[in-house]
Design a protein around this motif. Structure first.
Motif, PDB file in Angstrom:
ATOM      1  N   MET A   1       0.838  -1.207   0.000  1.00  0.00           N
ATOM      2  CA  MET A   1       0.000   0.000   0.000  1.00  0.00           C
ATOM      3  C   MET A   1       0.879   1.268   0.000  1.00  0.00           C
ATOM      4  SD  MET A   1      -2.167   1.651   3.031  1.00  0.00           S
ATOM      5  CE  MET A   1      -0.833   1.068   3.982  1.00  0.00           C
ATOM      6  N   ASP A   2       0.468   2.232  -0.801  1.00  0.00           N
ATOM      7  CA  ASP A   2       1.231   3.482  -0.857  1.00  0.00           C
ATOM      8  C   ASP A   2       0.581   4.482   0.115  1.00  0.00           C
ATOM      9  OD1 ASP A   2       2.302   5.901  -1.403  1.00  0.00           O
ATOM     10  OD2 ASP A   2       2.415   5.573  -3.566  1.00  0.00           O
ATOM     11  N   ILE A   3       1.234   4.622   1.274  1.00  0.00           N
ATOM     12  CA  ILE A   3       0.652   5.455   2.337  1.00  0.00           C
ATOM     13  C   ILE A   3       0.441   6.892   1.861  1.00  0.00           C
ATOM     14  CG2 ILE A   3       1.186   6.480   4.594  1.00  0.00           C
ATOM     15  CD1 ILE A   3       2.441   3.803   5.341  1.00  0.00           C
ATOM     16  N   VAL A   4       1.426   7.430   1.149  1.00  0.00           N
ATOM     17  CA  VAL A   4       1.339   8.824   0.710  1.00  0.00           C
ATOM     18  C   VAL A   4       0.120   9.013  -0.198  1.00  0.00           C
ATOM     19  CG1 VAL A   4       2.480  10.581  -0.693  1.00  0.00           C
ATOM     20  CG2 VAL A   4       3.783   9.334   1.034  1.00  0.00           C
ATOM     21  N   ASN A   5      -0.067   8.095  -1.136  1.00  0.00           N
ATOM     22  CA  ASN A   5      -1.221   8.227  -2.034  1.00  0.00           C
ATOM     23  C   ASN A   5      -2.543   8.136  -1.292  1.00  0.00           C
ATOM     24  OD1 ASN A   5      -0.330   8.888  -4.532  1.00  0.00           O
ATOM     25  ND2 ASN A   5       0.098   6.770  -5.147  1.00  0.00           N
ATOM     26  N   GLU A   6      -2.592   7.257  -0.303  1.00  0.00           N
ATOM     27  CA  GLU A   6      -3.821   7.117   0.489  1.00  0.00           C
ATOM     28  C   GLU A   6      -4.092   8.418   1.264  1.00  0.00           C
ATOM     29  OE1 GLU A   6      -6.016   4.563   0.411  1.00  0.00           O
ATOM     30  OE2 GLU A   6      -4.714   3.816  -1.203  1.00  0.00           O
ATOM     31  N   LEU A   7      -3.027   8.988   1.846  1.00  0.00           N
ATOM     32  CA  LEU A   7      -3.205  10.234   2.617  1.00  0.00           C
ATOM     33  C   LEU A   7      -3.573  11.400   1.703  1.00  0.00           C
ATOM     34  CD1 LEU A   7      -0.308   9.995   5.245  1.00  0.00           C
ATOM     35  CD2 LEU A   7      -2.750   9.794   5.692  1.00  0.00           C
ATOM     36  N   LYS A   8      -3.048  11.367   0.474  1.00  0.00           N
ATOM     37  CA  LYS A   8      -3.370  12.436  -0.496  1.00  0.00           C
ATOM     38  C   LYS A   8      -4.865  12.471  -0.792  1.00  0.00           C
ATOM     39  CE  LYS A   8       0.791  13.328  -3.182  1.00  0.00           C
ATOM     40  NZ  LYS A   8       1.579  12.901  -4.321  1.00  0.00           N
ATOM     41  N   LYS A   9      -5.494  11.298  -0.722  1.00  0.00           N
ATOM     42  CA  LYS A   9      -6.946  11.261  -0.979  1.00  0.00           C
ATOM     43  C   LYS A   9      -7.701  12.004   0.122  1.00  0.00           C
ATOM     44  CE  LYS A   9      -6.714   6.746  -3.192  1.00  0.00           C
ATOM     45  NZ  LYS A   9      -6.853   5.316  -2.900  1.00  0.00           N
ATOM     46  N   ILE A  10      -7.106  12.023   1.346  1.00  0.00           N
ATOM     47  CA  ILE A  10      -7.790  12.681   2.480  1.00  0.00           C
ATOM     48  C   ILE A  10      -7.415  14.167   2.569  1.00  0.00           C
ATOM     49  CG2 ILE A  10      -8.182  12.623   4.980  1.00  0.00           C
ATOM     50  CD1 ILE A  10      -7.244   9.664   4.923  1.00  0.00           C
ATOM     51  N   CYS A  11      -6.141  14.451   2.502  1.00  0.00           N
ATOM     52  CA  CYS A  11      -5.657  15.851   2.620  1.00  0.00           C
ATOM     53  C   CYS A  11      -4.792  16.169   1.401  1.00  0.00           C
ATOM     54  CB  CYS A  11      -4.815  16.028   3.879  1.00  0.00           C
ATOM     55  SG  CYS A  11      -5.641  15.701   5.408  1.00  0.00           S
ATOM     56  N   PRO A  12      -5.374  16.364   0.226  1.00  0.00           N
ATOM     57  CA  PRO A  12      -4.568  16.471  -0.991  1.00  0.00           C
ATOM     58  C   PRO A  12      -3.495  17.561  -0.950  1.00  0.00           C
ATOM     59  CG  PRO A  12      -6.902  16.946  -1.415  1.00  0.00           C
ATOM     60  CD  PRO A  12      -6.792  16.504   0.000  1.00  0.00           C
ATOM     61  N   ASP A  13      -3.841  18.723  -0.377  1.00  0.00           N
ATOM     62  CA  ASP A  13      -2.873  19.833  -0.437  1.00  0.00           C
ATOM     63  C   ASP A  13      -2.103  20.009   0.866  1.00  0.00           C
ATOM     64  OD1 ASP A  13      -4.018  20.380  -2.905  1.00  0.00           O
ATOM     65  OD2 ASP A  13      -5.616  21.519  -1.905  1.00  0.00           O
ATOM     66  N   ASN A  14      -2.395  19.196   1.832  1.00  0.00           N
ATOM     67  CA  ASN A  14      -1.823  19.442   3.156  1.00  0.00           C
ATOM     68  C   ASN A  14      -1.095  18.222   3.686  1.00  0.00           C
ATOM     69  OD1 ASN A  14      -2.823  22.140   3.482  1.00  0.00           O
ATOM     70  ND2 ASN A  14      -4.853  21.192   3.564  1.00  0.00           N
ATOM     71  N   LEU A  15      -0.032  17.905   2.971  1.00  0.00           N
ATOM     72  CA  LEU A  15       0.696  16.685   3.286  1.00  0.00           C
ATOM     73  C   LEU A  15       2.169  16.883   2.958  1.00  0.00           C
ATOM     74  CD1 LEU A  15       0.575  13.549   3.777  1.00  0.00           C
ATOM     75  CD2 LEU A  15       0.181  13.318   1.331  1.00  0.00           C
ATOM     76  N   LEU A  16       3.042  16.452   3.862  1.00  0.00           N
ATOM     77  CA  LEU A  16       4.486  16.465   3.586  1.00  0.00           C
ATOM     78  C   LEU A  16       5.000  15.043   3.702  1.00  0.00           C
ATOM     79  CD1 LEU A  16       5.617  19.505   5.818  1.00  0.00           C
ATOM     80  CD2 LEU A  16       5.241  19.525   3.333  1.00  0.00           C
ATOM     81  N   TYR A  17       5.888  14.659   2.814  1.00  0.00           N
ATOM     82  CA  TYR A  17       6.423  13.299   2.893  1.00  0.00           C
ATOM     83  C   TYR A  17       7.882  13.210   2.442  1.00  0.00           C
ATOM     84  CZ  TYR A  17       4.859  13.667  -1.922  1.00  0.00           C
ATOM     85  OH  TYR A  17       4.650  14.115  -3.195  1.00  0.00           O
TER      86      TYR A  17
END
Ligand SMILES: Cc1cc2nc3c(=O)[nH]c(=O)nc-3n(C[C@H](O)[C@H](O)[C@H](O)COP(=O)(O)OP(=O)(O)OC[C@H]3O[C@@H](n4cnc5c(N)ncnc54)[C@H](O)[C@@H]3O)c2cc1C
Length: 454
Positions: A1-17
């Motif tokens: 599973m790609d954690i970053v992609n999953e999180l992007k679905k929830i907070c598309p513009d508010n994510l750092l990785y």
């Protein structure tokens, strides 16, 4: 599973990785020599629904969540653990409502306490908890640590001002712990369960806070003594004579000198100790109390008694007092602030022990404390690369001594990773087991801020 992609679905513009973007979130203000662990990502939810979605995702995939406000805690409470996501609340920083009639404020968690008090000031209202770095410390962080500060002796700490919380639980469900009422004993007091829980039981997304009318007048007195022992004895006498000052702080010589060196404001640097006393209330009664206070201070051996003459001088002294930590950081690469509470009649013993350990391990120490509460903060200025081993030995001796005289590990800074080692010795065993059961019940997969507190 790609954690970053999953999180992007929830907070598309508010994510750092990216490593270079998230590196800083592996740290917080605490300079504990613990292992540094990088989080997988940092998310910045904008509302409760996004927080809930993040928790549901983490719960399903057994990923830890590290709630974070401004990271100004002193105990490693926001240090990431393995396979964790930092949930940064900085986008949830609105004051939703100030209800003067009912004396409550409803706020999002990341409202800075200083900003809240600026707004309240306009309405002659006041939120007393003051974790000394007002401009930065947030309501959510203060609730999760049950922060206190210099006004606790008179006004109590954060737990006394939290009426109702909206909390996202580990599985993503959302609860409201009470109602927005001044009194409510209907059911268990689960609001208090989350206060001081260091983000290990739930994610706070909204808080209803109790407010009080702002005191009409505040007056600071500084009393200097030739010894710490005399100053500490004077604290007891002030209280025995029926005073409940809003602040009753004790500063040792090294603290006075360091503040004055880096933020000159006229402190008397040749004195061994200073009591910083603030009286507040109606103007007439404050000045009446001041006369009696001065008599007590003189009888107790205060050598110099200095009075702030107006609001500006009051503010200058507060600014200087608040600068103690940053002043110390100019002496050595690291400053570690400790926090312990002892019975008030053991303050002198505790301070003597701190001085003894400082000499034994040759570590620069500046001690201050909210003496009215028996709450002492020794600050250790050191070079961790060279002095780590000595510091760790000092720390062990310090906290085992505090426990041996009936004290405890923290009055307001929390336990975090920094003092977890001593927790078994600090809490009665059946109470400890019950706390473990509560944690298991609320967070069976141990994904909320793991490895902190218990
Ligand atoms: C110079 C200085 C002086 C200080 N003096 C004092 C003092 O006199 N008295 C005192 O009490 N404290 C003092 N503090 C420390 C103080 O406790 C913290 O600054 C404050 O309480 C919280 O800081 P924060 O908002 O940055 O929260 P953080 O440090 O980011 O977080 C603190 C805790 O809250 C949790 N958390 C944050 N947001 C949430 C949320 N929404 N839901 C669930 N959990 C959450 C975190 O996981 C962590 O466990 C001082 C700090 C500094 C730097």
């Amino acid at each position: 599973m790609d954690i970053v992609n999953e999180l992007k679905k929830i907070c598309p513009d508010n994510l750092l990785y990216k490593k270079e973007d998230i590196f800083v979130y592996a740290y917080d203000t605490s300079q504990n020599p613990d292992k540094i662990i990088m989080p997988l990502a940092v998310v910045f939810p904008k509302n409760t629904s996004e927080v809930s979605k993040i928790a549901k995702f983490a719960y399903k995939n057994n990923i830890s969540l590290i709630p974070r406000a401004m990271g100004t805690n002193h105990c490693g409470a926001t240090r990431p653990s393995e396979k964790s996501i930092v949930v940064h609340f900085s986008k949830m920083d609105k004051i939703i409502k100030i209800d003067k009639e009912n004396l409550v404020a409803i706020v999002e968690p990341n409202v800075a306490i200083g900003n809240l008090n600026k707004e309240l000031d306009k309405l002659n209202l006041f939120f007393p908890p003051d974790p000394s770095n007002l401009a930065v410390s947030t309501v959510g962080g203060a609730i999760a640590l049950c922060a206190g500060g210099p006004r606790t002796f008179k006004y109590g700490n954060t737990k006394d001002y939290v009426i109702n919380l909206e909390v996202v639980l580990a599985d993503g469900s959302i609860i409201e712990t009470s109602k927005n009422l001044a009194k409510n004993v209907t059911g268990y007091n689960i609001t208090s369960l989350f206060v001081g829980s260091e983000g290990t039981l739930g994610l706070i997304t909204k808080a209803t806070l109790k407010l009080i009318p702002k005191p009409q007048t505040r007056l600071i007195t500084m009393a200097y003594f030739d010894s710490l022992v005399e100053a500490a004895k004077c604290v007891n006498e002030i209280i025995n004579q029926g005073f409940i000052p809003s602040t009753l702080d004790l500063l040792d010589k090294y603290t006075i000198q360091t503040i004055e060196k880096f933020n000159p404001c006229g402190l008397l640097i040749d004195k061994e100790a200073m009591l910083l006393i603030e009286l507040d209330g109606f103007k007439k009664s404050v000045f009446y109390e001041l006369e009696i206070l001065k008599e007590i201070l003189e009888k107790q051996g205060a050598k110099n008694i200095v009075q702030a003459k107006n609001d500006e001088e009051n503010e200058n002294i507060w600014r200087a007092r608040r600068s103690a930590f940053s002043a110390l950081t100019q002496l050595k690469p690291s400053v570690i602030t400790e926090d312990m509470v002892v019975p008030r009649n053991k303050i002198v013993d505790m301070i003597n022990k701190i001085q003894e350990l400082s000499k034994k391990y040759n570590i620069i120490t500046a001690t201050m404390g909210h003496a009215g509460d028996g709450n002492i903060h020794p600050n250790f200025a050191l070079d961790l690369e060279k002095e780590k081993d000595n510091f760790l030995k000092l720390k062990d001796e310090l906290f085992y001594y505090a426990l041996s005289i009936g004290g405890t590990l923290s009055g307001e800074h929390g336990v975090g990773t920094h003092k977890k080692k001593y927790i078994n010795d600090a809490i009665e065993q059946n109470a400890y087991k019950l706390m473990k059961k509560i944690k298991k019940l609320l967070d069976e997969r141990n994904i909320l801020n793991p490895n902190k507190t218990l």
